[in-house]
Design an enzyme around this catalytic site. Sequence first.
Site, mmCIF file in Angstrom:
data_model
loop_
_atom_site.group_PDB
_atom_site.id
_atom_site.type_symbol
_atom_site.label_atom_id
_atom_site.label_comp_id
_atom_site.label_asym_id
_atom_site.label_seq_id
_atom_site.Cartn_x
_atom_site.Cartn_y
_atom_site.Cartn_z
ATOM 1 N N GLU A 162 -2.728 -3.743 8.291
ATOM 2 C CA GLU A 162 -2.242 -5.029 8.833
ATOM 3 C C GLU A 162 -3.014 -6.304 8.336
ATOM 4 O O GLU A 162 -2.497 -7.168 8.456
ATOM 5 C CB GLU A 162 -1.782 -4.856 10.166
ATOM 6 N N ASN A 163 -4.461 -6.020 7.972
ATOM 7 C CA ASN A 163 -5.238 -7.050 7.355
ATOM 8 C C ASN A 163 -4.850 -7.433 5.920
ATOM 9 O O ASN A 163 -5.183 -8.485 5.704
ATOM 10 C CB ASN A 163 -6.537 -6.745 7.455
#
Lengths: 236, 220
Positions: B55-56
């Site tokens: 998700e980064n």
Amino acid sequence: MIDKRFESAAAAVTDLPDGATVMIGGFGEAGSPIELIHALIDQGAKDLTVVSNNTGSGRVGLAALIAQGRVRKMICSFPRTANSMVFPELYRAGRIELELVPQGTLAERIRCGGAGIPAFYTPTSVDTPLAEGKETRVFGDRTYVLEHAIKADFSLVKCKRADRYGNLTYNRTARNFGPIMCAAAEIAIVQAADIVELGSIDPECVVTPGIFVKRVVHVPDPAHESRLVAEGRSYP
Amino acid sequence: MSRENDQPAGWTRLQMAERAALDIPDGSYVNLGIGIPELVAQFVPPGREFIYHTENGLLGMGPTPPAGQEDVELINAGKKYVSAIPGACFFHHADSFAMIRGRHIDVCVLGAMQISREGDLANWSTGEPGAIPAVGGAMDLVLGAKRILVITEHTTKSLEPKIVERCTYPLTGKRVVNAIYTNLAVIDVAPQGLAVRELAPGIDFETVQRHTGTRLLPTR
């Protein structure tokens, strides 16, 4: 002539006032604009509200700014990580405020801040303590919580390459919050490892259009937070 | 033979991860949480292709790079060094969570502190005073990913059940878990209750029930 280049990090942050809301890019150390943060530490502004995913590690960069007592409030999703000792200590002592926001909600609040959207409904955090006291509304068969946009007076962002118009590209997962934080700030200050001639960034590949960027500083060899922490360094 | 007060062995952590991977369909976009879920990436079943989302800001996350080839700016959500496979792409956080919240991620594998009979998940805070609350992307993931798989030891280290009637820790999300993979069993969160789908070798239903804080439906 449009030229957003500033001669130094120090020159780029001189007018950042006490009490400002400052967005600071980075996810962990990836994308953390250490040189700009250190310039802000030297500059002296205090009583800041800082919006950043984490709270830094060791005693450099964002953690050093917090350690100097310059941050009144943190808005973030994950304030404790390996090697973060400064924030937990101040938080337990009641000397810093925390607004904890789910990571995707944080990103969308920042995106909306830059996009002229004052608030939005999201399913994230419904039925959890982080939705307590917030307005909710049912769409279809699902409940959503109202979240407000965040805008900043200044953003500090790290990128890989910039031109004098402020067009930017990033390095891999260091992109993270950079593009949305540039758009959400009145004045976005960006440190770039390379500053290139206009036209050398393919227009198809510009990640942050220059309109969102006010100031660009050349930092050719940015420090790595993990290395500074491993060496036990602290700033100043 | 396990004594009454020991947690029976059953599957190892690697076997739990391998068992969960078997239930991920070919072609899935998959997000793996920190801890045991990360091990799932080692067990892509033959003939299947998964694309890992972190998700980064990376789709197409690959394995840990060889020593000396790490880039401090190529990391996963757990802030560990990773690589990018051919065909990978990078994007900013708002796009990354649009993938999650917009229901484009097929499967998310997470750890847990507690799971309730109805599939409520608690995995971000014990709610203890003095603890530093941190949530990250967990609340977005449980609401956004199409299928939520939980991998966890069946009980805590002090043998308290993690699968309970009602979570006592603050929730990450309500009615979000689809299936649970523990060292003892694979359990589906079904409309009629928690249904034991598969038992680990050497483990019987009564043993699983004894270490669970709510009624289980027996293996069919």
